[in-house]
Write an enzyme that holds these catalytic residues in place. Structure first.
Site, short mmCIF file in Angstrom:
data_model
loop_
_atom_site.label_atom_id
_atom_site.label_comp_id
_atom_site.label_asym_id
_atom_site.label_seq_id
_atom_site.Cartn_x
_atom_site.Cartn_y
_atom_site.Cartn_z
N HIS A 193 0.85 -1.19 -0.07
CA HIS A 193 0.20 0.00 -0.06
C HIS A 193 0.95 1.18 0.01
O HIS A 193 2.01 1.23 0.41
CB HIS A 193 -0.97 -0.07 1.18
CG HIS A 193 -0.06 0.16 2.36
ND1 HIS A 193 0.45 1.02 3.13
CD2 HIS A 193 0.36 -1.17 3.34
CE1 HIS A 193 1.02 0.67 4.41
NE2 HIS A 193 0.92 -0.62 4.40
N GLN A 235 -0.81 7.95 6.94
CA GLN A 235 -0.73 8.96 7.92
C GLN A 235 0.09 8.28 9.10
O GLN A 235 1.33 8.87 9.53
CB GLN A 235 -2.02 9.56 8.61
CG GLN A 235 -1.98 10.39 9.56
CD GLN A 235 -1.27 11.78 8.77
OE1 GLN A 235 -1.76 12.15 7.82
NE2 GLN A 235 -0.26 12.43 9.44
N GLY A 274 0.44 -2.52 12.12
CA GLY A 274 -0.26 -3.80 12.28
C GLY A 274 -1.58 -4.06 11.57
O GLY A 274 -1.77 -3.87 10.59
N ARG A 322 -5.92 0.49 4.30
CA ARG A 322 -5.03 1.10 3.66
C ARG A 322 -4.76 0.17 2.22
O ARG A 322 -4.49 0.76 1.17
CB ARG A 322 -3.63 1.33 4.37
CG ARG A 322 -3.15 -0.01 5.07
CD ARG A 322 -2.22 0.36 6.18
NE ARG A 322 -1.38 -0.58 6.82
CZ ARG A 322 -1.85 -1.37 7.85
NH1 ARG A 322 -2.88 -0.93 8.37
NH2 ARG A 322 -1.09 -2.45 8.27
N GLU A 340 -1.24 -7.69 7.36
CA GLU A 340 -0.09 -7.19 8.04
C GLU A 340 0.24 -7.98 9.30
O GLU A 340 -0.85 -8.67 9.88
CB GLU A 340 -0.03 -5.83 8.17
CG GLU A 340 1.41 -5.38 8.91
CD GLU A 340 2.62 -5.59 7.98
OE1 GLU A 340 2.83 -6.89 7.58
OE2 GLU A 340 3.12 -4.74 7.60
N GLY A 358 4.10 -4.14 4.19
CA GLY A 358 5.51 -4.52 4.22
C GLY A 358 6.02 -5.35 4.56
O GLY A 358 6.84 -6.32 4.04
#
Length: 195
Positions: free
Chosen positions: A10, A14, A23, A63, A90, A154
């Site tokens: 993604h 923010q 997370g 996200r 995630e 990530g």
């Protein structure tokens, strides 16, 4: 493995901008994050001659969904075609979710000596074996099409790449987790594609 996967993270959120851990919680894409998603979408559209032949999967976290929506628009796919799968979420970061990484590193100086694996030390964090198991389950899903675009995260993306290329534990955590590039997974190889 004969399947070809384009794996995207993604765009900036923010919380990313504030250096906060996310997370399983969520924050919206920033203006930069929207630009990153647009750049990934444009690059991907240039690589796929027949986007309609590709399945689009996303983590259900907001996200990732927000990024997947932008990808679907650029590929001229209906947003209804985005397949949400919880296995792509995630890594759960337990009590450290929403905490600022620099603050945690001040509180726990040993963290700054480690690579990405330090996230696993969060109290109540998801175990690595669990994350690996759910991602492997998705990767080995018999119904998964041969051509897939995936919007994930990530850390989970690094682990997914590691599973795909059969990287050892240390190599998994040495990988980069960019928001201005994505990866093509094909024939057991990982190719970084800059945007």
């Amino acid at each position: 493995m004969s399947r070809t996967i384009y794996l995207l993270r993604h765009g900036q959120t923010q919380f990313n901008a504030e250096l906060r851990l996310q997370g399983h919680c969520n924050s919206d894409l920033t203006a930069i994050g929207l630009q990153q998603a647009e750049a990934m979408a444009n690059t991907l559209a240039g690589l796929l001659s027949t986007p309609q032949d590709w399945a689009l999967y996303s983590s259900p976290l907001g996200r990732a969904q927000q990024t997947a929506q932008i990808i679907s628009e650029h590929l001229q796919l209906s947003p209804d075609n985005i397949q949400l799968d919880e296995r792509l979420m995630e890594l759960g970061l337990g009590e450290w979710e929403q905490q600022r990484a620099p603050d945690l590193q001040l509180q726990f100086p040993q963290l700054s000596q480690q690579v990405l694996s330090w996230y696993l030390q969060a109290p109540g964090a998801e175990r690595y074996e669990h994350l690996q198991g759910r991602l492997l389950s998705w990767l080995q899903e018999p119904s998964l099409p041969q051509q897939v675009v995936v919007v994930a995260h990530g850390l989970s993306g690094a682990v997914l790449r590691g599973l795909y290329a059969q990287l050892d534990y240390d190599a998994v955590w040495q990988q980069e987790i960019p928001q201005n590039a994505f990866f093509k997974l094909s024939n057991g190889q990982i190719e970084r594609i800059a945007c």
